[in-house]
Motif scaffolding. Structure first.
Motif, PDB file in Angstrom:
ATOM      1  N   LEU A  16      19.706  25.600 -68.787  1.00 14.03           N
ATOM      2  CA  LEU A  16      18.248  25.524 -68.609  1.00 14.03           C
ATOM      3  C   LEU A  16      17.801  24.098 -68.935  1.00 14.03           C
ATOM      4  CD1 LEU A  16      15.673  28.064 -70.070  1.00 14.03           C
ATOM      5  CD2 LEU A  16      15.171  25.677 -69.766  1.00 14.03           C
ATOM      6  N   LYS A  17      17.397  23.368 -67.907  1.00 13.25           N
ATOM      7  CA  LYS A  17      16.957  21.986 -68.094  1.00 13.25           C
ATOM      8  C   LYS A  17      15.521  21.866 -67.588  1.00 13.25           C
ATOM      9  CE  LYS A  17      19.909  19.347 -69.108  1.00 13.25           C
ATOM     10  NZ  LYS A  17      20.408  19.048 -70.487  1.00 13.25           N
ATOM     11  N   ILE A  18      14.785  20.941 -68.196  1.00 10.36           N
ATOM     12  CA  ILE A  18      13.397  20.743 -67.777  1.00 10.36           C
ATOM     13  C   ILE A  18      13.347  19.553 -66.812  1.00 10.36           C
ATOM     14  CG2 ILE A  18      11.042  20.236 -68.571  1.00 10.36           C
ATOM     15  CD1 ILE A  18      12.240  23.029 -69.486  1.00 10.36           C
ATOM     16  N   SER A  19      12.631  19.735 -65.702  1.00  9.85           N
ATOM     17  CA  SER A  19      12.561  18.647 -64.719  1.00  9.85           C
ATOM     18  C   SER A  19      11.185  17.987 -64.666  1.00  9.85           C
ATOM     19  CB  SER A  19      12.947  19.152 -63.325  1.00  9.85           C
ATOM     20  OG  SER A  19      12.056  20.166 -62.934  1.00  9.85           O
ATOM     21  N   ASN A  20      10.150  18.673 -65.200  1.00  9.67           N
ATOM     22  CA  ASN A  20       8.797  18.086 -65.131  1.00  9.67           C
ATOM     23  C   ASN A  20       7.802  18.929 -65.941  1.00  9.67           C
ATOM     24  OD1 ASN A  20       6.917  16.206 -64.306  1.00  9.67           O
ATOM     25  ND2 ASN A  20       7.399  16.410 -62.129  1.00  9.67           N
TER      26      ASN A  20
END
Ligand SMILES: C[C@](O)(CO)[C@H](O)COP(=O)(O)OP(=O)(O)OC[C@H]1O[C@@H](n2ccc(N)nc2=O)[C@H](O)[C@@H]1O
Ligand SMILES: Nc1ncnc2c1ncn2[C@@H]1O[C@H](COP(=O)(O)OP(=O)(O)OP(=O)(O)O)[C@@H](O)[C@H]1O
Length: 257
Positions: A16-20
């Motif tokens: 789970l990565k945040i892109s914006n």
């Protein structure tokens, strides 16, 4: 017919990565996988209550139950109101709450799918997805019923990922993680964005390859903010275990490469 039942599965986030940022929310890049061994069971049972009702053990009030929210969004369709005057929704809970396993979201999606079928609403998966996003960020994933999917946006973009079914173990510490609070701490103290190049690479990899190449912190951008709010979580972050969603659950995949 007196009773119909369906399974409502848990999920884990392989990564789970945040892109914006999107206003108060965060856009994510994630692989969601259904956990076959962990599910609630939802049944529609005959009832003479003459009003919508849910039978089950919940820590929340009826108005905040995700299944009630799903009902409110479908009640305007022909036959729905009438059906639930004569049937109660029975939910047997096995998925722990506040656990990062998507239990409430899964229940809402299973309810949407079952009601669509039994009341013959003929809504497509994409139409159900438009309703699902109004209930919560994780609900669209469950509406599509994929075993594995890449999920982006704030959860509304769901693309099937073809891979073998994963054999997943979960443990849920007795810590109730507040998703909103963890995202807030992430934004204030840990904010970073995954690059498009890195996101594209992860989205193409099989889940077991992703876990082979990342440690618990690298796999989930919410792990560090979560442990800063709930330090006891770190006791569970053993080698080979990963963190799901905003916690508090950890998981391990048993398939071999
Ligand atoms: C962390 C995940 O579990 C990953 O699967 C989900 O993105 C969380 O989804 P969820 O529990 O359905 O979350 P919601 O009930 O929609 O949101 C709770 C709160 O978390 C924050 N939130 C949630 C999802 C998201 N993509 N960005 C956010 O910033 C918002 O402050 C929101 O008010
Ligand atoms: N049908 C439901 N099942 C479980 N919890 C529900 C349901 N409806 C509403 N809730 C409430 O939602 C909150 C947490 O829900 P849930 O268990 O889905 O969270 P979670 O494990 O943090 O999920 P996520 O992975 O989406 O972050 C609690 O306040 C709970 O009482």
């Amino acid at each position: 017919m007196n009773e119909i039942s369906e399974k409502s599965y848990a999920k884990v986030n392989i990564f789970l990565k945040i892109s914006n940022k999107r206003e108060e929310y965060h856009e994510l890049v994630s692989r969601f996988v259904r956990v076959h061994s962990l599910f609630d069971t939802i049944s529609f049972v005959k009832s003479s209550r003459k009003a919508f009702s849910i039978i089950g053990n919940f820590s929340c009030k009826m108005e905040t139950n995700t299944v009630y929210k799903a009902y409110k969004l479908l009640e305007k369709y022909d036959g729905v109101d009438e059906f639930f005057k004569n049937h109660s929704v029975k939910i047997e809970k096995n998925i722990p709450e506040f656990a990062g396993l998507g239990g409430g979201s899964s229940n809402a999606a299973t309810f949407l799918i079952m009601t669509n079928k039994i009341c013959k609403l003929n809504l497509s998966k994409d139409q159900l997805c438009n309703i699902a996003v109004k209930i919560g960020a994780d609900v669209p994933f469950f509406v599509y019923e994929y075993d594995s999917a890449n999920v982006t946006g704030i959860g509304e973009i769901v693309e099937k990922f073809d891979e073998e079914i994963l054999n997943i173990d979960t443990i849920t510490p007795n810590i109730k993680c507040n998703t909103g609070e963890i995202f807030k701490v992430f934004r204030e103290n840990f904010y970073k964005q995954i690059s498009k190049k890195e996101a594209d690479k992860l989205l193409k990899m099989k889940s077991i390859e992703i876990l082979d190449s990342l440690n618990i912190k690298e796999a989930n951008d919410l792990y560090e903010p979560a442990t800063s709010v709930y330090p006891k979580l770190e006791e569970y972050g053993q080698i080979g275990w990963y963190f799901s969603g905003s916690g508090s659950s950890f998981f391990k995949v048993n398939n071999v490469k």
